[in-house]
Design an enzyme around this catalytic site. Structure first.
Site, PDB file in Angstrom:
ATOM      1  N   LYS A  46       0.860  -1.189   0.000  1.00  0.00           N
ATOM      2  CA  LYS A  46       0.000   0.000   0.000  1.00  0.00           C
ATOM      3  C   LYS A  46       0.900   1.246   0.000  1.00  0.00           C
ATOM      4  O   LYS A  46       1.923   1.269   0.686  1.00  0.00           O
ATOM      5  CB  LYS A  46      -0.881  -0.009   1.257  1.00  0.00           C
ATOM      6  CG  LYS A  46      -1.693   1.254   1.496  1.00  0.00           C
ATOM      7  CD  LYS A  46      -2.764   1.470   0.459  1.00  0.00           C
ATOM      8  CE  LYS A  46      -3.478   2.825   0.637  1.00  0.00           C
ATOM      9  NZ  LYS A  46      -4.333   3.165  -0.501  1.00  0.00           N
ATOM     10  N   CYS A 133      -2.612   9.988  -6.405  1.00  0.00           N
ATOM     11  CA  CYS A 133      -3.773   9.676  -5.550  1.00  0.00           C
ATOM     12  C   CYS A 133      -4.790  10.819  -5.628  1.00  0.00           C
ATOM     13  O   CYS A 133      -4.458  11.960  -5.317  1.00  0.00           O
ATOM     14  CB  CYS A 133      -3.340   9.451  -4.104  1.00  0.00           C
ATOM     15  SG  CYS A 133      -4.786   9.147  -3.061  1.00  0.00           S
TER      16      CYS A 133
END
Ligand code: SIN
Length: 314
Positions: A46, A133
């Site tokens: 992650k 992101c």
């Protein structure tokens, strides 16, 4: 004749090109270990920030008939947690699946600091810098700020000597493909990963007359079937514009062997699976492997190298 999926990427040999997309099934050591034991050829952590983050309020992921919308907000256990995992893995595991390390600082300085620590560390594997992101309120995607992207990469490559890839947002215009490719070609990048979710979509549930996720009033990154044509376009656009030393990872809408074949045909070397992994769990890798082999066998291909990048135009 059985098709084989063996893939070489940055000098490392993998059983097949499939990986998880960062963010899916890779938050904890437990999940990472499940990926390690799965049929995935490789896997990635992650995206980490310096400190642990809880991420955005829930609900923050929603599955739709054609894919998903999410606004996770980079929940992660903090950089050191994942650095310990990847270094430990390197020392103790020799299965050829060494995890990629994804990082996503909240600012240019944070990215630089994180990469300096990786450069000084014992980690010798592949690092992926997430420039895309879409889900942190108040933080625009770096990949859409061309000047900032170039500034960060300039600073990074003053000291970073290990293999580094970047995760890009989707681009939608030839002018932008050209500008971004020109910037990326100035640097000794190992790869680009195309694409992150299509940022800031809005899914509406007509029955309840409501959005379906809580953060950002329902706006979130779109994944799954919706985005495959955009992902393929970005894979192709960068494969045909970047120096051949910069490889392309294809991410977006891979839920079948045929989807995987299309990404490879456009020029991808590794393939990352997000929504389909989230929905189906790690058994998805076994199915994708089987289906990709079937597609290749039907077409008479024995290896991926026979067709990678060979997309025809009319
Ligand atoms: C998230 O944590 O919000 C998703 C990560 C990403 O899209 O880069």
């Amino acid at each position: 004749m059985t098709a084989v999926l063996k893939t070489e990427f940055l000098g490392q040999k993998y059983e097949n090109p499939f990986m998880n997309a960062s963010g899916v099934h890779c938050l904890t050591v437990n999940e990472l270990d499940e990926l390690k034991r799965s049929k995935a050829g490789a896997f990635i952590t992650k995206s980490a920030t310096t400190l642990e983050r809880a991420g955005n309020p829930e609900p923050r992921y929603y599955a739709t008939a054609l894919g998903s919308i999410n606004s996770m907000g980079l929940p992660n256990k903090g950089f050191q947690y994942y650095l310990d995992y990847v270094v430990d893995y390197q020392k103790n595991d020799s299965d050829g699946k060494a995890p990629f390390f994804s990082v996503a600082g909240m600012s240019r300085d944070e990215n630089i600091n994180i990469l300096k620590i990786i450069q000084r560390s014992d980690f010798q594997g592949v690092t992926e810098l997430n420039l895309s992101c879409p889900n942190v309120p108040g933080k625009p995607q770096v990949g859409y700020d061309f000047q900032m992207t170039e500034q960060i990469l300039t600073q990074v490559f003053e000291f970073f000597r290990k293999p580094l890839g970047v995760k890009l947002p989707p681009y939608f215009d030839f002018a932008h493909f050209d500008i971004v490719a020109n910037i990326l070609n100035k640097f000794p990048l190992a790869y680009v990963n195309c694409v992150n979710s299509v940022g800031n979509g809005l899914y509406v549930d007509a029955a309840s007359e409501s959005v379906v996720i809580k953060p950002k009033n329902g706006f979130g990154g779109i994944g799954g079937d919706y985005i495959k044509p955009t992902a393929l376009a970005n894979v192709r656009a960068f494969y045909t514009r970047l120096n051949p030393t910069i490889k392309v990872i294809g991410t977006g809408g891979i839920a079948s062997g045929q989807d995987a074949f299309e990404h490879l045909l456009c020029g991808a070397t590794m393939l990352q699976v997000g929504t389909a992994l989230y929905e189906e769990g790690i058994s998805v890798f076994e199915r994708l492997e089987k289906e990709l082999k079937e597609v290749m066998t039907q077409k008479g291909y024995k290896t991926i190298e026979e067709f990678r990048g060979q997309l025809r135009t009319l």
